[in-house]
Structures are given as structure tokens and as C-alpha cells.
Write a protein that holds these residues in place. Structure first.
Motif, PDB file in Angstrom:
ATOM      1  N   SER A 183     -38.118 -34.340  45.575  1.00 22.38           N
ATOM      2  CA  SER A 183     -39.467 -34.082  46.062  1.00 22.38           C
ATOM      3  C   SER A 183     -39.380 -33.607  47.500  1.00 22.38           C
ATOM      4  O   SER A 183     -38.483 -33.998  48.241  1.00 22.38           O
ATOM      5  N   GLY A 184     -40.294 -32.747  47.891  1.00 17.79           N
ATOM      6  CA  GLY A 184     -40.302 -32.251  49.261  1.00 17.79           C
ATOM      7  C   GLY A 184     -39.309 -31.133  49.477  1.00 17.79           C
ATOM      8  O   GLY A 184     -38.723 -30.577  48.542  1.00 17.79           O
ATOM      9  N   ASP A 185     -39.107 -30.792  50.729  1.00 17.59           N
ATOM     10  CA  ASP A 185     -38.242 -29.676  51.094  1.00 17.59           C
ATOM     11  C   ASP A 185     -36.771 -30.077  51.032  1.00 17.59           C
ATOM     12  O   ASP A 185     -36.424 -31.253  51.143  1.00 17.59           O
ATOM     13  N   PRO A 186     -35.865 -29.093  50.889  1.00 20.84           N
ATOM     14  CA  PRO A 186     -34.433 -29.405  50.895  1.00 20.84           C
ATOM     15  C   PRO A 186     -33.961 -29.787  52.294  1.00 20.84           C
ATOM     16  O   PRO A 186     -34.687 -29.644  53.285  1.00 20.84           O
ATOM     17  N   ILE A 187     -32.734 -30.223  52.374  1.00 22.36           N
ATOM     18  CA  ILE A 187     -32.123 -30.532  53.668  1.00 22.36           C
ATOM     19  C   ILE A 187     -31.911 -29.225  54.429  1.00 22.36           C
ATOM     20  O   ILE A 187     -31.406 -28.250  53.888  1.00 22.36           O
ATOM     21  N   ALA A 188     -32.297 -29.217  55.698  1.00 20.79           N
ATOM     22  CA  ALA A 188     -32.056 -28.067  56.567  1.00 20.79           C
ATOM     23  C   ALA A 188     -30.718 -28.296  57.255  1.00 20.79           C
ATOM     24  O   ALA A 188     -30.591 -29.164  58.118  1.00 20.79           O
ATOM     25  N   VAL A 189     -29.707 -27.525  56.867  1.00 18.32           N
ATOM     26  CA  VAL A 189     -28.339 -27.760  57.313  1.00 18.32           C
ATOM     27  C   VAL A 189     -28.014 -26.920  58.544  1.00 18.32           C
ATOM     28  O   VAL A 189     -28.209 -25.698  58.549  1.00 18.32           O
ATOM     29  N   THR A 190     -27.525 -27.576  59.590  1.00 14.47           N
ATOM     30  CA  THR A 190     -27.014 -26.907  60.776  1.00 14.47           C
ATOM     31  C   THR A 190     -25.512 -27.140  60.829  1.00 14.47           C
ATOM     32  O   THR A 190     -25.062 -28.280  60.978  1.00 14.47           O
ATOM     33  N   ALA A 191     -24.717 -26.071  60.682  1.00 17.64           N
ATOM     34  CA  ALA A 191     -23.262 -26.196  60.658  1.00 17.64           C
ATOM     35  C   ALA A 191     -22.661 -25.590  61.917  1.00 17.64           C
ATOM     36  O   ALA A 191     -22.970 -24.447  62.273  1.00 17.64           O
ATOM     37  N   THR A 192     -21.810 -26.359  62.601  1.00 22.69           N
ATOM     38  CA  THR A 192     -21.138 -25.876  63.799  1.00 22.69           C
ATOM     39  C   THR A 192     -19.657 -26.234  63.726  1.00 22.69           C
ATOM     40  O   THR A 192     -19.226 -27.015  62.877  1.00 22.69           O
ATOM     41  N   ASP A 193     -18.877 -25.683  64.660  1.00 24.00           N
ATOM     42  CA  ASP A 193     -17.460 -26.017  64.767  1.00 24.00           C
ATOM     43  C   ASP A 193     -17.214 -27.110  65.792  1.00 24.00           C
ATOM     44  O   ASP A 193     -16.069 -27.371  66.153  1.00 24.00           O
ATOM     45  N   SER A 194     -18.269 -27.754  66.283  1.00 27.78           N
ATOM     46  CA  SER A 194     -18.128 -28.691  67.390  1.00 27.78           C
ATOM     47  C   SER A 194     -18.801 -30.022  67.106  1.00 27.78           C
ATOM     48  O   SER A 194     -20.021 -30.097  66.961  1.00 27.78           O
ATOM     49  N   ASP A 195     -17.993 -31.102  67.060  1.00 25.36           N
ATOM     50  CA  ASP A 195     -18.566 -32.436  66.939  1.00 25.36           C
ATOM     51  C   ASP A 195     -19.435 -32.756  68.142  1.00 25.36           C
ATOM     52  O   ASP A 195     -20.484 -33.407  68.014  1.00 25.36           O
ATOM     53  N   THR A 196     -19.001 -32.314  69.333  1.00 18.81           N
ATOM     54  CA  THR A 196     -19.771 -32.579  70.545  1.00 18.81           C
ATOM     55  C   THR A 196     -21.144 -31.928  70.458  1.00 18.81           C
ATOM     56  O   THR A 196     -22.161 -32.536  70.819  1.00 18.81           O
ATOM     57  N   GLN A 197     -21.200 -30.686  69.972  1.00 15.72           N
ATOM     58  CA  GLN A 197     -22.486 -30.007  69.818  1.00 15.72           C
ATOM     59  C   GLN A 197     -23.371 -30.744  68.825  1.00 15.72           C
ATOM     60  O   GLN A 197     -24.580 -30.917  69.056  1.00 15.72           O
ATOM     61  N   ASN A 198     -22.779 -31.187  67.721  1.00 11.78           N
ATOM     62  CA  ASN A 198     -23.566 -31.918  66.730  1.00 11.78           C
ATOM     63  C   ASN A 198     -24.129 -33.211  67.317  1.00 11.78           C
ATOM     64  O   ASN A 198     -25.292 -33.569  67.088  1.00 11.78           O
ATOM     65  N   GLN A 199     -23.304 -33.919  68.091  1.00 12.25           N
ATOM     66  CA  GLN A 199     -23.773 -35.162  68.698  1.00 12.25           C
ATOM     67  C   GLN A 199     -24.886 -34.904  69.714  1.00 12.25           C
ATOM     68  O   GLN A 199     -25.849 -35.674  69.791  1.00 12.25           O
ATOM     69  N   ASN A 200     -24.752 -33.832  70.481  1.00  9.95           N
ATOM     70  CA  ASN A 200     -25.808 -33.497  71.444  1.00  9.95           C
ATOM     71  C   ASN A 200     -27.117 -33.180  70.730  1.00  9.95           C
ATOM     72  O   ASN A 200     -28.201 -33.542  71.194  1.00  9.95           O
ATOM     73  N   GLN A 201     -27.018 -32.506  69.583  1.00 10.97           N
ATOM     74  CA  GLN A 201     -28.224 -32.192  68.811  1.00 10.97           C
ATOM     75  C   GLN A 201     -28.892 -33.461  68.297  1.00 10.97           C
ATOM     76  O   GLN A 201     -30.125 -33.563  68.289  1.00 10.97           O
ATOM     77  N   LEU A 202     -28.080 -34.421  67.886  1.00  8.37           N
ATOM     78  CA  LEU A 202     -28.650 -35.676  67.392  1.00  8.37           C
ATOM     79  C   LEU A 202     -29.264 -36.477  68.540  1.00  8.37           C
ATOM     80  O   LEU A 202     -30.365 -37.021  68.413  1.00  8.37           O
ATOM     81  N   ARG A 203     -28.596 -36.536  69.651  1.00  9.36           N
ATOM     82  CA  ARG A 203     -29.117 -37.286  70.796  1.00  9.36           C
ATOM     83  C   ARG A 203     -30.463 -36.748  71.274  1.00  9.36           C
ATOM     84  O   ARG A 203     -31.342 -37.502  71.689  1.00  9.36           O
ATOM     85  N   THR A 204     -30.609 -35.422  71.234  1.00  8.16           N
ATOM     86  CA  THR A 204     -31.839 -34.797  71.731  1.00  8.16           C
ATOM     87  C   THR A 204     -32.898 -34.616  70.651  1.00  8.16           C
ATOM     88  O   THR A 204     -33.972 -34.087  70.927  1.00  8.16           O
TER      89      THR A 204
END
Length: 293
Positions: A183-204
Motif C-alpha cells: 500500500s502507498g508509494d514505493p521506497i524512494a532509493v538514494t544510492a551513493t558510493d559514500s557511507d559518510t554521505q549516506n550518514q549525513n543525509q540521515l542526520r539531516t
């Protein structure tokens, strides 16, 4: 001081991700240094590897506690790094790590630029079509969220309609893109080559969660911001399966030698000591297998 006491929260834009200060790392040099060469096993290696005297290991060195950089920003450390060194010692080879994007590891292996991959890569039937694997660890996908879980994510179904960060080319990316939202929309996936970038995205708050392997997610949640930035959702690992050392199909002798060397390290206790030092013994295997068999 505990292994999880310190962790750098970011990395310089023009350099490798930084790891914890060296005093926060376990002391494993004596464990690895005690490994002795097995001459009979070393004699079974491919001629090119014997002549080079080294094992070129391709990795994506930003994945603590499996593999990351020490405080100098140049020295690879981690449970996989120690295990690679122990395997090299058993086979009489120096180990040379090459840092590269996760998505380029298999093609680099097939092109002969490296001898093996060791980068928390899941051994999957799809990847077995391209390369072989010597399985050395068991893990699974887990969900990491902001501390306090403000998005209220308790299961994969709660990711539907939300933005989720993953590593490019990873099993987590495949899982997120293929997940069927009822139900609802699918997962919106953001894929990067950087764990640090992913963590910054989650923090913000730009993403609601990160999908990562269990050892990495637990490590980051315990260490980033002294444990105040993130937490791991309490659920069983998703799609649990093995990590594998990737080996080109054209070098079956190397695959066999690595499998036997790993089994020797399991049998003599070296393998368990390395995993215990890095607090990842929950993923230990009792038998070194090739392609899960």
C-alpha cells in the motif's frame, strides 16, 4: 578504551574516509603475526600469484568495522583487513589493498587488476554468474534510523513512501528497489558510493533510513556522535547470507587455496580471535565454503 568509543564523523572531501583514533582500535597484530606459512598449500597457488609474492585485494575501504582507514587516513584496518593478512600469511603472500568503488570490484577482478575482492560483498546467485566466492562471514541487511526513531520505522513495510539511502551496487540497493509495497508509494532509493554521505543525509533528515549490513550498522550506531546520532531498528537481519571473497573463475587454484587457508584459520582459532577482537563474532562461520557449498 572500547573499540566503539571513538569514530570520526566525516571525511575530508579530497581524501579517504577517516577511521577512529588508533587508540580506539583492537590490538590484533599479535594474532595475525602468529600465523605461519603452509608450504604445501602455498605450492598450489597460481604461478602468477607466486611470482608476484603478493595478494592484491580490492575493497571499498569505508565500511567499519569490516574495512576502513586508521587515523592516518592511509592504513587500512578492520576485521576483513586482518583476515586478509592472516590468509596472506598462511599462503606466504604479502597483502596489498586497493581502494575502489564497490560497483567496480567485480569488473576490476575480471580484468586482472586485482586478485580477489574482500569488501563485505554478499555471495549471491547473480554474482556467482560472474565470479566465485570463498564464504567467510554471515550477515544480513538491517535498518538504521535517526536516534529515537522519529519516523517510527519498525519494519521494511514502514519504508514505503520514504527516502532510503543505500550503497551503489549493493545488495541493499537491489532489495530496496525490488521491495513490494502493498500500500502507498514505493521506497524512494538514494544510492551513493559514500557511507559518510549516506550518514549525513540521515542526520539531516533528507532520508528516513539507511539500509546496510548488520556489522556496519551496529558499529556506526554505537560510535557516531558517541552513539547519539543513530540507532538500529530491532528486527532480525533481512535476507541473511554469506560474505564472500571474490575470485575470478579463471583462477580456480586460487579459490581452492583460499578456501583451505581459511579453513585452517578457522580450525586453529585464529579466525575466531580476529572476529572476537572486532566484536563481530556473531557472524562467524564454522566451515569455509565455495559459493555456499
Amino acid at each position: 578504551m572500547s573499540l566503539f568509543a571513538l569514530m570520526a564523523c566525516g571525511a575530508p572531501a579530497d581524501g579517504p574516509p577517516a577511521g577512529p583514533a588508533d587508540e580506539g582500535l583492537p590490538s590484533t597484530s599479535a594474532i595475525v603475526g602468529a600465523v605461519t606459512k603452509d608450504d604445501a598449500l602455498a605450492a598450489t597457488l597460481p604461478t602468477a600469484v607466486v611470482q608476484s609474492g603478493k595478494l592484491r585485494v580490492g575493497s571499498n575501504i569505508q565500511n567499519p568495522p569490516n574495512n576502513f582507514y586508521a587515523a592516518d587516513g592511509r592504513t587500512p584496518v578492520g576485521s576483513e583487513v586482518d583476515l586478509a593478512k592472516a590468509l596472506g600469511a598462511k599462503l606466504g603472500l604479502a597483502v596489498e589493498h586497493q581502494d575502489m568503488a564497490f560497483g567496480s570490484l567485480i569488473t576490476s577482478l575480471q580484468a586482472g587488476r586485482i586478485d580477489v575482492t574482500m569488501a563485505a560483498m554478499n555471495d549471491t546467485p547473480e554474482r556467482q554468474q560472474a565470479i566465485d566466492f570463498v564464504d567467510y562471514f554471515t550477515s544480513g541487511i538491517t535498518i538504521m534510523v535517526q536516534k529515537g526513531n522519529p519516523a517510527g520505522i519498525k519494519s521494511p513495510d514502514d519504508l514505503c513512501g520514504k527516502s532510503v539511502a543505500v550503497n551503489l551496487g549493493s545488495s541493499q540497493e537491489t532489495y530496496a528497489k525490488e521491495f513490494q509495497c502493498l500500500s502507498g508509494d514505493p521506497i524512494a532509493v538514494t544510492a551513493t558510493d559514500s557511507d559518510t554521505q549516506n550518514q549525513n543525509q540521515l542526520r539531516t533528515g533528507r532520508v528516513a533510513a539507511i539500509l546496510n549490513d548488520l556489522p556496519t550498522a551496529v558499529y556506526v550506531a554505537r560510535t557516531a556522535g558517541d552513539g547519539e546520532f543513530f540507532e538500529v531498528v530491532d528486527l532480525a537481519p533481512i535476507n541473511g547470507g554469506p560474505y564472500g571473497i571474490g575470485v575470478d573463475k579463471d583462477t580456480p587454484e586460487l579459490t581452492a587455496a583460499l578456501q583451505k587457508a581459511l579453513q585452517a584459520l578457522i580450525d586453529d582459532g585464529t579466525y575466531g580471535e580476529i572476529l572476537q577482537a572486532w566484536d563481530v563474532e556473531q557472524g562467524a562461520v564454522a566451515k569455509a565454503t565455495v559459493n555456499g557449498r
